[in-house]
Write an enzyme that holds these catalytic residues in place. Structure first.
Site, short mmCIF file in Angstrom:
data_model
loop_
_atom_site.label_atom_id
_atom_site.label_comp_id
_atom_site.label_asym_id
_atom_site.label_seq_id
_atom_site.Cartn_x
_atom_site.Cartn_y
_atom_site.Cartn_z
CB SER A 59 -18.60 36.76 11.15
OG SER A 59 -18.61 38.03 11.71
CG MET A 106 -24.42 43.23 15.77
SD MET A 106 -23.05 42.97 16.91
CE MET A 106 -23.85 41.94 18.17
CB SER A 107 -23.15 43.66 9.33
OG SER A 107 -23.69 42.41 8.94
CB ALA A 124 -22.70 35.59 11.43
CG HIS A 174 -17.15 37.13 17.58
ND1 HIS A 174 -18.02 37.36 16.54
CD2 HIS A 174 -15.91 37.22 17.04
CE1 HIS A 174 -17.33 37.59 15.42
NE2 HIS A 174 -16.05 37.52 15.71
CG HIS A 218 -14.72 40.70 9.88
ND1 HIS A 218 -15.75 41.03 9.05
CD2 HIS A 218 -15.29 40.20 10.98
CE1 HIS A 218 -16.90 40.75 9.63
NE2 HIS A 218 -16.65 40.26 10.82
CG ASN A 276 -26.61 33.31 17.74
OD1 ASN A 276 -25.84 33.76 16.88
ND2 ASN A 276 -27.48 34.05 18.38
CG HIS A 329 -19.23 45.15 11.87
ND1 HIS A 329 -18.00 44.57 11.68
CD2 HIS A 329 -20.14 44.23 11.51
CE1 HIS A 329 -18.16 43.35 11.21
NE2 HIS A 329 -19.45 43.10 11.09
CE1 TYR A 340 -18.15 45.41 15.96
CE2 TYR A 340 -20.34 44.90 15.14
CZ TYR A 340 -19.02 44.56 15.29
OH TYR A 340 -18.54 43.39 14.78
CD GLU A 341 -15.08 47.06 13.01
OE1 GLU A 341 -13.86 47.15 12.88
OE2 GLU A 341 -15.81 46.47 12.20
N1 HPA Z 1 -27.28 39.10 17.45
C1 HPA Z 1 -26.65 40.03 16.71
N2 HPA Z 1 -25.71 39.74 15.82
C2 HPA Z 1 -25.40 38.44 15.66
C3 HPA Z 1 -26.03 37.42 16.40
C4 HPA Z 1 -27.02 37.78 17.36
O1 HPA Z 1 -27.63 36.94 18.03
N3 HPA Z 1 -25.47 36.24 15.99
C5 HPA Z 1 -24.56 36.56 15.03
N4 HPA Z 1 -24.51 37.88 14.83
#
Ligand code: HPA
Length: 258
Positions: A25, A196-197, A107, A232, A55, A220, A77, A79-80
Site C-alpha cells: 500500500s 493483512m498481507s 503497511a 485506510h 495498488h 498506525n 489480498h 480478503y479480496e
Molecule cells: N491492522 C491490519 N492491517 C494494517 C493495519 C492494522 O492496524 N495498518 C495497516 N495495515
C-alpha cells in the site's frame, strides 16, 4: 515455464532477473524507477487484478540499482476474493524468470509503543492467524514447506545493518481491522506487527525455493492503543510520508543483494 513467464520474456527479453519485489500500500512508487518495460497484470495469464485503492497492478522489469529485477506493484489480498493463493502464478513467474529472492513490503499496525508510526521494521518471523494457507490443495509433498528461517537470516542482517528494527508480523485476514481484544491477544502471542498481507506470499516464495526478505512500514498503532479510529486513508497518508526513507532502504537492499 508458465504462459505468464513466457509473456514477460517476450516483452522484456531473456536475461534472468536476480530479485522480485512486491510492494505494498502506497509503497509502489519505486516501480517508476525500474529501467525497462511495464506490463499490466491484466496482460499476464494467471496474474490477479487488484481493486484496492493505492495498488497499481503492474509488473516493471529491468534495471534497478544495478540489478535486474521485477517489481510487482499491487498485490491481491486474501480478503479480496478469499483466495490465499492469488499471488501464486506471479511468484511462480518470478522464480521461472530466475529470481533467487523475493522482497516483500507492507503497511502494518504496531502492537508496541516502541514501534511508532513511521518506523520501518524488518520482519523476523510471522504468525498466521488467518486460518488460511496458500498451499491448501497443493498435491505434492512440497506442500510440507519448512518455515524455519522463512525470512532469510542473511537478508535480515542486511536490513538491521541499515538501522531497521526487527519484529514478528501476525497475519489477520481482514478486511475489517482487528478488535482491541485481538490486538491484546496478538501481543501476548508475540506479534509486534499486524497486517493483512505478506504471509501468503512468504509461504509461496518458500514453497518455490526463493529466499524472502520483508519490511513493514508501521502506519498506525494497532486497534485499542489510541483514541483515533483506524482507517485506510491513514495507512495511505503514513505510507506517503515514509516513501522517501522506504525507497532508500529498498535501493540499498537491491544494490547490495548477492
Ligand atoms: N491492522 C491490519 N492491517 C494494517 C493495519 C492494522 O492496524 N495498518 C495497516 N495495515
Amino acid at each position: 515455464m508458465s504462459a505468464a513467464a513466457e509473456a514477460i520474456r517476450r516483452r522484456a527479453g531473456e536475461a534472468p532477473i536476480r530479485l522480485g519485489l512486491i510492494l505494498g500500500s502506497g509503497l509502489g512508487g519505486l516501480a517508476a524507477e525500474v529501467d525497462g518495460p511495464r506490463i499490466p497484470f491484466a496482460d499476464l495469464p494467471g496474474f490477479p487484478v487488484s481493486g484496492v485503492s493505492g495498488h497499481a497492478g503492474e509488473l516493471a522489469i529491468g534495471d534497478l540499482a544495478g540489478q535486474r529485477v521485477a517489481v510487482l506493484s499491487g498485490r491481491v489480498h486474501y480478503y479480496e476474493g478469499g483466495d490465499a493463493a492469488a499471488m501464486r502464478p506471479a511468484i511462480a513467474a518470478l522464480k521461472a524468470l530466475g529470481a533467487g529472492a523475493l522482497f516483500l513490503s507492507n503497511a502494518a499496525g504496531s502492537t508496541r509503543e516502541a514501534l511508532a508510526p513511521g518506523t520501518l521494521v524488518a520482519i523476523s518471523d510471522h504468525i498466521n492467524l488467518s486460518g488460511a494457507n496458500p498451499l491448501i490443495g497443493e498435491a505434492t509433498d512440497a506442500r510440507f514447506t519448512d518455515m524455519t528461517d522463512a525470512y532469510a537470516p542473511r537478508l535480515r542482517e542486511r536490513l538491521t545493518a541499515m538501522g531497521l528494527d526487527e519484529g514478528v508480523y501476525a497475519w489477520f485476514s481482514g478486511p475489517s481491522f482487528e478488535t482491541p481484544a485481538e490486538i491484546r491477544a496478538a501481543r501476548i502471542l508475540g506479534a509486534d506487527l499486524v497486517g493483512m498481507s505478506t504471509v501468503p506470499e512468504c509461504i509461496l516464495a518458500r514453497f518455490f525455493g526463493l529466499e524472502v526478505a520483508a519490511v513493514s512500514l508501521v502506519t498506525n498503532y494497532a486497534a485499542g492503543m489510541r483514541a483515533e479510529p483506524l482507517s485506510h486513508a491513514e495507512t495511505k497518508r503514513a505510507a506517503a510520508e515514509a516513501a522517501a526513507r522506504f525507497r532508500q532502504v529498498v535501493l540499498d537492499f537491491v544494490a547490495g543483494f548477492a
